[in-house]
Design a protein around this motif. Structure first.
Motif, PDB file in Angstrom:
ATOM      1  N   UNK A 171      70.127  56.502  51.290  1.00  0.00           N
ATOM      2  CA  UNK A 171      69.015  55.770  52.827  1.00  0.00           C
ATOM      3  C   UNK A 171      68.072  55.947  52.190  1.00  0.00           C
ATOM      4  N   UNK A 172      67.394  56.168  51.475  1.00  0.00           N
ATOM      5  CA  UNK A 172      66.338  55.551  50.692  1.00  0.00           C
ATOM      6  C   UNK A 172      65.579  54.278  50.591  1.00  0.00           C
TER       7      UNK A 172
ATOM      8  N   UNK B 218      70.032  60.041  63.859  1.00  0.00           N
ATOM      9  CA  UNK B 218      70.964  61.174  63.914  1.00  0.00           C
ATOM     10  C   UNK B 218      70.255  62.041  62.991  1.00  0.00           C
ATOM     11  N   UNK B 219      70.103  61.508  61.894  1.00  0.00           N
ATOM     12  CA  UNK B 219      69.253  62.543  61.291  1.00  0.00           C
ATOM     13  C   UNK B 219      68.621  63.600  61.927  1.00  0.00           C
ATOM     14  N   UNK B 220      67.334  62.746  62.558  1.00  0.00           N
ATOM     15  CA  UNK B 220      66.036  63.740  62.872  1.00  0.00           C
ATOM     16  C   UNK B 220      66.812  64.428  64.298  1.00  0.00           C
TER      17      UNK B 220
ATOM     18  N   UNK C 206      68.089  52.802  56.425  1.00  0.00           N
ATOM     19  CA  UNK C 206      67.562  54.446  56.788  1.00  0.00           C
ATOM     20  C   UNK C 206      67.332  54.519  58.123  1.00  0.00           C
ATOM     21  N   UNK C 207      66.404  53.488  58.544  1.00  0.00           N
ATOM     22  CA  UNK C 207      66.117  53.470  60.233  1.00  0.00           C
ATOM     23  C   UNK C 207      67.381  52.893  60.557  1.00  0.00           C
ATOM     24  N   UNK C 208      68.623  53.013  60.427  1.00  0.00           N
ATOM     25  CA  UNK C 208      69.748  52.734  61.469  1.00  0.00           C
ATOM     26  C   UNK C 208      69.971  53.626  61.713  1.00  0.00           C
TER      27      UNK C 208
END
Length: 261
Positions: A92-93, A105-107, A99-101
């Motif tokens: 992702x990094x 979901x992660x946050x 990552x933006x996509x």
């Protein structure tokens, strides 16, 4: 030579005193609260009685067993989170667009209280240890993914550009530059993940059909009104978290000795 040794000894003594202030302050406030009747004596035993009974429980082995059951669950959850989280965080990094996509979901799940996920994991994994470990691993995994991804995205561009200008391949740049640049942030995420996993495991042991572990011991002592055992178990659980954090700090300082340079 003797002056240098004296300075080192003085520094160590000062450090020992600084470290002792916190525990002594806690003990003193607790003793005054119990002795002075600040809190109902039926609800707050003296620290002397609590430490005496806790030492007896450790010596008998009953608390040691619960301690290790909790520790094993935390270790399993962190191992799963690291193995599954570090590669995902790197992927992702490495690409900001990727990552933006999935950032929402992660946050979203990182902001969701892990305890709110208990019913879902109980449906998926049942009442055994697997559910406790799975929910703790999931919570720790999100923290590790976020921190590893953040570390990769914020690696120092000057070092990356310098390596690229010398003809290093993308794989070589990642292996020799980006990987080491992300380690400080990775350890920050790891320490946070361990603390979170311990909290989730303790709470899970309290309320999800556990028959052992520090969480079960705390809630069982509360129900049976064994207050010295309850307070002692809370102290040992806190010492567990504090000790794990110290171990990770020691490992971090040994490995990531270049941090901030």
């Amino acid at each position: 030579m003797q002056t240098a040794i004296s300075k080192v000894s003085t520094a160590r003594l000062r450090r020992a005193i600084e470290l002792a202030v916190g525990p002594l302050l806690l003990f003193g406030i607790w003793w005054l609260a119990a002795r002075g009747g600040w809190v109902n004596k039926d609800l707050l035993p003296s620290p002397v009685d609590t430490l005496r009974d806790t030492a007896a429980a450790i010596w008998s082995g009953s608390m040691t067993k619960d301690f290790w059951h909790t520790m094993v669950r935390v270790a399993y959850s962190i191992a799963i989170a690291i193995v599954a989280g570090v590669p995902v965080g790197i992927v992702l990094g490495a690409k900001a667009a990727v990552y933006r996509s999935v950032e929402f979901i992660v946050d979203f799940f990182r902001s969701t209280p892990a305890t709110a996920m208990f019913p879902l994991f109980l449906l998926l994994f049942g009442l055994g240890d697997l559910a406790k470990i799975a929910v703790a691993a999931f919570a720790a995994w999100l923290v590790i993914v976020f921190n590893v991804a953040y570390g990769v995205m914020n690696a120092r561009q000057t070092r990356i550009l310098a390596a690229r200008s010398m003809g290093a391949s993308s794989l070589r740049i990642f292996r020799d530059v980006i990987f080491f640049e992300t380690l400080p942030q990775t350890f920050i995420g790891l320490r946070t993940a361990v603390s979170l996993a311990l909290v989730v495991i303790i709470v899970a042991e309290m309320f999800i059909g556990a028959t052992d572990g520090m969480g079960h011991r705390i809630i069982d002592a509360q129900i049976s009104y064994s207050l010295t055992d309850m307070y002692g178990s809370i102290l040992i659980a806190g010492a567990m978290g504090y000790g794990l954090n110290l171990i990770l700090l020691f490992i971090e300082r040994s490995i990531v000795h270049w941090s901030g340079k």
